[in-house]
Design a protein around this motif. Structure first.
Motif, PDB file in Angstrom:
ATOM      1  N   SER A 153      16.702   5.710   8.036  1.00 45.64           N
ATOM      2  CA  SER A 153      17.103   6.515   6.870  1.00 45.64           C
ATOM      3  C   SER A 153      16.191   7.731   6.757  1.00 45.64           C
ATOM      4  O   SER A 153      15.136   7.802   7.407  1.00 45.64           O
ATOM      5  CB  SER A 153      16.988   5.682   5.604  1.00 45.64           C
ATOM      6  N   GLY A 154      16.579   8.676   5.903  1.00 48.31           N
ATOM      7  CA  GLY A 154      15.763   9.872   5.700  1.00 48.31           C
ATOM      8  C   GLY A 154      14.352   9.540   5.234  1.00 48.31           C
ATOM      9  O   GLY A 154      13.370  10.100   5.732  1.00 48.31           O
ATOM     10  N   GLY A 155      14.255   8.612   4.283  1.00 46.84           N
ATOM     11  CA  GLY A 155      12.939   8.230   3.775  1.00 46.84           C
ATOM     12  C   GLY A 155      12.088   7.588   4.860  1.00 46.84           C
ATOM     13  O   GLY A 155      10.885   7.864   4.964  1.00 46.84           O
ATOM     14  N   GLN A 156      12.728   6.768   5.686  1.00 49.01           N
ATOM     15  CA  GLN A 156      11.988   6.126   6.785  1.00 49.01           C
ATOM     16  C   GLN A 156      11.525   7.164   7.811  1.00 49.01           C
ATOM     17  O   GLN A 156      10.405   7.088   8.324  1.00 49.01           O
ATOM     18  CB  GLN A 156      12.857   5.066   7.455  1.00 49.01           C
ATOM     19  N   GLN A 157      12.396   8.130   8.099  1.00 49.92           N
ATOM     20  CA  GLN A 157      12.008   9.164   9.063  1.00 49.92           C
ATOM     21  C   GLN A 157      10.830   9.977   8.535  1.00 49.92           C
ATOM     22  O   GLN A 157       9.929  10.352   9.288  1.00 49.92           O
ATOM     23  CB  GLN A 157      13.185  10.101   9.364  1.00 49.92           C
ATOM     24  N   GLN A 158      10.835  10.245   7.218  1.00 48.38           N
ATOM     25  CA  GLN A 158       9.718  11.015   6.684  1.00 48.38           C
ATOM     26  C   GLN A 158       8.434  10.181   6.720  1.00 48.38           C
ATOM     27  O   GLN A 158       7.346  10.723   6.907  1.00 48.38           O
ATOM     28  CB  GLN A 158      10.039  11.530   5.274  1.00 48.38           C
ATOM     29  N   ARG A 159       8.555   8.869   6.587  1.00 45.73           N
ATOM     30  CA  ARG A 159       7.369   8.020   6.729  1.00 45.73           C
ATOM     31  C   ARG A 159       6.830   8.064   8.155  1.00 45.73           C
ATOM     32  O   ARG A 159       5.613   8.087   8.370  1.00 45.73           O
ATOM     33  CB  ARG A 159       7.704   6.576   6.354  1.00 45.73           C
ATOM     34  N   VAL A 160       7.750   8.090   9.143  1.00 44.91           N
ATOM     35  CA  VAL A 160       7.316   8.195  10.543  1.00 44.91           C
ATOM     36  C   VAL A 160       6.594   9.523  10.753  1.00 44.91           C
ATOM     37  O   VAL A 160       5.550   9.587  11.403  1.00 44.91           O
ATOM     38  CB  VAL A 160       8.521   8.090  11.517  1.00 44.91           C
ATOM     39  N   SER A 161       7.139  10.566  10.169  1.00 38.20           N
ATOM     40  CA  SER A 161       6.527  11.869  10.370  1.00 38.20           C
ATOM     41  C   SER A 161       5.146  11.949   9.685  1.00 38.20           C
ATOM     42  O   SER A 161       4.213  12.555  10.218  1.00 38.20           O
ATOM     43  CB  SER A 161       7.530  12.949   9.964  1.00 38.20           C
ATOM     44  N   ARG A 169       3.970   1.784   5.109  1.00 43.03           N
ATOM     45  CA  ARG A 169       4.887   0.703   4.742  1.00 43.03           C
ATOM     46  C   ARG A 169       6.157   0.705   5.575  1.00 43.03           C
ATOM     47  O   ARG A 169       7.278   0.718   5.055  1.00 43.03           O
ATOM     48  CB  ARG A 169       5.302   0.825   3.271  1.00 43.03           C
ATOM     49  N   LEU A 170       5.988   0.689   6.888  1.00 43.81           N
ATOM     50  CA  LEU A 170       7.146   0.758   7.779  1.00 43.81           C
ATOM     51  C   LEU A 170       6.961  -0.177   8.972  1.00 43.81           C
ATOM     52  O   LEU A 170       6.877   0.277  10.112  1.00 43.81           O
ATOM     53  CB  LEU A 170       7.295   2.208   8.252  1.00 43.81           C
ATOM     54  N   PRO A 171       6.897  -1.481   8.717  1.00 38.94           N
ATOM     55  CA  PRO A 171       6.714  -2.410   9.831  1.00 38.94           C
ATOM     56  C   PRO A 171       8.026  -2.623  10.597  1.00 38.94           C
ATOM     57  O   PRO A 171       9.098  -2.309  10.082  1.00 38.94           O
ATOM     58  CB  PRO A 171       6.279  -3.695   9.136  1.00 38.94           C
ATOM     59  N   ASN A 172       7.922  -3.107  11.827  1.00 38.56           N
ATOM     60  CA  ASN A 172       9.090  -3.553  12.611  1.00 38.56           C
ATOM     61  C   ASN A 172      10.092  -2.473  12.997  1.00 38.56           C
ATOM     62  O   ASN A 172      11.273  -2.748  13.154  1.00 38.56           O
ATOM     63  CB  ASN A 172       9.856  -4.661  11.866  1.00 38.56           C
ATOM     64  N   VAL A 203      -1.138   2.620  11.280  1.00 36.52           N
ATOM     65  CA  VAL A 203      -0.577   3.678  10.419  1.00 36.52           C
ATOM     66  C   VAL A 203       0.828   3.308   9.951  1.00 36.52           C
ATOM     67  O   VAL A 203       1.234   3.692   8.849  1.00 36.52           O
ATOM     68  CB  VAL A 203      -0.572   5.093  11.059  1.00 36.52           C
ATOM     69  N   LEU A 204       1.564   2.540  10.756  1.00 37.88           N
ATOM     70  CA  LEU A 204       2.888   2.104  10.293  1.00 37.88           C
ATOM     71  C   LEU A 204       2.754   1.170   9.091  1.00 37.88           C
ATOM     72  O   LEU A 204       3.581   1.176   8.192  1.00 37.88           O
ATOM     73  CB  LEU A 204       3.666   1.437  11.431  1.00 37.88           C
TER      74      LEU A 204
END
Ligand code: ADP
Ligand code: ADP
Length: 225
Positions: A135-143, A122-125, A117-118
């Motif tokens: 960042s905010g965008g990255q946190q929303q991707r995690v969520s 689009r959120l590897p590593n 799912v990561l």
């Protein structure tokens, strides 16, 4: 059969009527957006589906089943919030693994699923990082990843992009649209951003003052003569 049916639903908080006479079906697989000004009842509608609050009158069906006695945990849906609602002391991996741990999924499968799912968002590593290091965008991707990791049939999003700047918002809109197309999950989004509603939605529900004013496709609502 529709994913969600509102049948003559009213919701009052004391003397405040937050929703009045709501009749609405959310179709399986569609991207539906609730669009309306602050206080129009959008969050209340979402929270009813999530089971965080109960209707004052009327019936709410999920998958054709009356939800009167279905707890939030049994509704098989995921929620994404404007403030991400990640657990700050857990790593990204642990945040995303959490819903799988609750469901007693074996560890090897958890590792694979979280990894997959990561990639999808689009959120590897970043598995070992803490949410506040992102960042905010990255946190929303995690969520989003935490939501899709257990393959819910419905995702509820309450202004998921509201805290992001314009450029990032447009990027994330594109990514959410792709996720919807790839996964075929029913998505219900809340926003007061007309652009976003037009870009993302199969259908838009225009809300005002606790009622549905109009329902239609983006072109029906905005481009008809
Ligand atoms: P939004 O516009 O994004 O729905 P609000 O700021 O209106 O957010 O609401 C934030 C929280 O406060 C919600 O949990 C909502 O249920 C609660 N809330 C909103 N209006 C009232 C009110 N008049 N009295 C008590 N709680 C409220
Ligand atoms: P929106 O999401 O469109 O901003 P809400 O669903 O948050 O609208 O609110 C609809 C109405 O219900 C508003 O008048 C709000 O003040 C009221 N409201 C929402 N939550 C509560 C609450 N917990 N207690 C009292 N009033 C509330």
């Amino acid at each position: 059969m529709a994913m969600v049916d509102f049948i003559d639903i009213d919701k009052r908080y004391g003397n405040t009527a937050a929703l009045e006479s709501i009749n609405l079906s959310v179709e399986r697989g569609e991207f539906l957006t609730l669009l309306g000004p602050s206080g129009s009842g959008k969050t209340t509608l979402l929270n009813l589906i999530a089971g965080l609050i109960k209707p004052t009158t009327g019936k709410l069906l999920i998958d054709g089943k009356d939800t009167a006695n279905i707890s939030p945990g049994e509704r098989g849906l995921g929620m994404v919030f404007q403030n991400y609602a990640l657990m700050p002391h857990m790593t990204v991996f642990e945040n995303i693994a959490f819903p799988l741990r609750v469901r007693r999924v074996p560890e090897a499968q958890i590792r694979q699923r979280v990894h997959d799912v990561l990639e999808l968002v689009r959120l590897p590593n970043v598995e070992k990082r803490k949410p506040k290091e992102l960042s905010g965008g990255q946190q929303q991707r995690v969520s989003l990843a935490r939501c899709i990791v257990y393959s819910p049939s419905l995702i509820l999003m309450d202004e998921p992009l509201g805290a992001l700047d314009k450029k990032l918002r447009e990027q994330m809109q594109f990514e959410i649209k792709q996720l919807h197309a790839t996964l075929g999950i029913t998505m219900l989004n809340v926003t007061h951003d007309q652009e976003e509603a037009l870009t993302l939605s199969d259908r838009i529900v225009l809300m005002n003052n606790g009622a549905i004013e109009q329902i239609g496709t983006p072109s029906e609502l905005y481009f008809s003569p």
